[in-house]
Write an enzyme that holds these catalytic residues in place. Structure first.
Site, short mmCIF file in Angstrom:
data_model
loop_
_atom_site.label_atom_id
_atom_site.label_comp_id
_atom_site.label_asym_id
_atom_site.label_seq_id
_atom_site.Cartn_x
_atom_site.Cartn_y
_atom_site.Cartn_z
N ASP A 39 13.02 -5.11 35.43
CA ASP A 39 13.18 -6.56 35.44
C ASP A 39 12.66 -7.05 36.79
OD1 ASP A 39 14.37 -9.21 34.93
OD2 ASP A 39 15.85 -8.58 36.41
N ASP A 41 13.42 -10.81 38.48
CA ASP A 41 14.39 -11.64 39.21
C ASP A 41 15.74 -10.95 39.29
OD1 ASP A 41 12.73 -14.04 39.59
OD2 ASP A 41 12.80 -14.17 37.41
#
Length: 245
Positions: A39, A41
């Protein structure tokens, strides 16, 4: 159904290969690991977006409280606004983009991210990225970090996490089986669910200890591993996997 999707479906029916653990855990049998998908953020970058404020701006205070009460594991704002009229959707995406642009101005690389990527490179382990942010944010991250992830899928790739489609796409691109890949992210609802549905190993990054066993009871999945920093992932991989390109 494609052979890749069939194999991933069969794999996801099996019980998680190992319990939630920290990087000190050693398993007697080691699975082969050929790729890691991150991922962005809150995982590769320091979290700077006030998601609660963004959701309230999109939904309104009353609707935000109602939806949050119905979804204790988290609000999937992108999925929610897909049901709206085109005009209402445009306004909602405009608000989201404003919050994301403010986040771009404050973008910082997560401690340990560069070192972890260097370790993966030394082992010739592939690196991919899946984010619900926009391509502009991914491009800026690549520029500021000096590290490239490929494939790097933003929310322009549909469907978004937690749907397993983006992770299965990366596995197909690499010509790896999902059970040769690990998904690393800070969201139980999005990242861990995406990884589990695809049939991959999963690692939850929980820097601030915000997840407890009670949170795992609110969703149908739990991560194979849980760490408090990216620096722990290095030893976790060495202790639990055969790292093979």
């Amino acid at each position: 159904m494609s052979s890749l999707l069939c194999k991933s479906f069969l794999f996801m029916q099996r019980k998680s290969p190992c319990p939630i653990s920290h990087s000190t855990t050693v398993n007697t049998t080691r699975a082969r690991l050929r790729g890691v998908v991150f991922d962005m953020d809150g995982t590769l970058t320091v979290p700077v977006i006030d998601f609660a404020a963004m959701y309230k701006a999109v939904l309104g205070n009353d609707e935000y409280r109602r939806i949050k009460a119905e979804n204790p594991s988290g609000i999937d704002i992108l999925h929610h606004i897909e049901r709206w009229s085109p005009d209402k959707q445009r306004k909602a995406y405009g608000i989201i983009r404003d919050f994301e642009r403010q986040g771009l101005d404050r973008l910082r690389i997560m401690p340990g991210a560069v070192e972890l990527c260097e370790f993966l490179d030394s082992k010739k382990i592939r690196r991919g990225l899946i984010t619900r942010n926009v391509k502009e944010a991914v491009d800026l991250f690549h520029l500021r970090s000096g590290i490239m992830f490929s494939p790097a899928l933003s929310r322009e790739f549909r469907p978004c996490k937690p749907d397993p489609a983006p992770l299965l796409h990366i596995c197909s691109t690499w010509e790896f089986q999902p059970n040769e890949v690990m998904m690393v992210g800070d969201s139980l609802k999005d990242d861990v669910t995406c990884g589990k549905l695809a049939g991959a190993f999963t690692c939850l990054l929980d820097e601030k200890g915000r997840y407890s066993l009670a949170d795992f009871n609110n969703v149908d999945v739990e991560p194979d591993f849980k760490v408090s920093s990216l620096s722990e992932v290095h030893s976790l991989l060495e202790a639990n996997f055969d790292l093979m390109p």
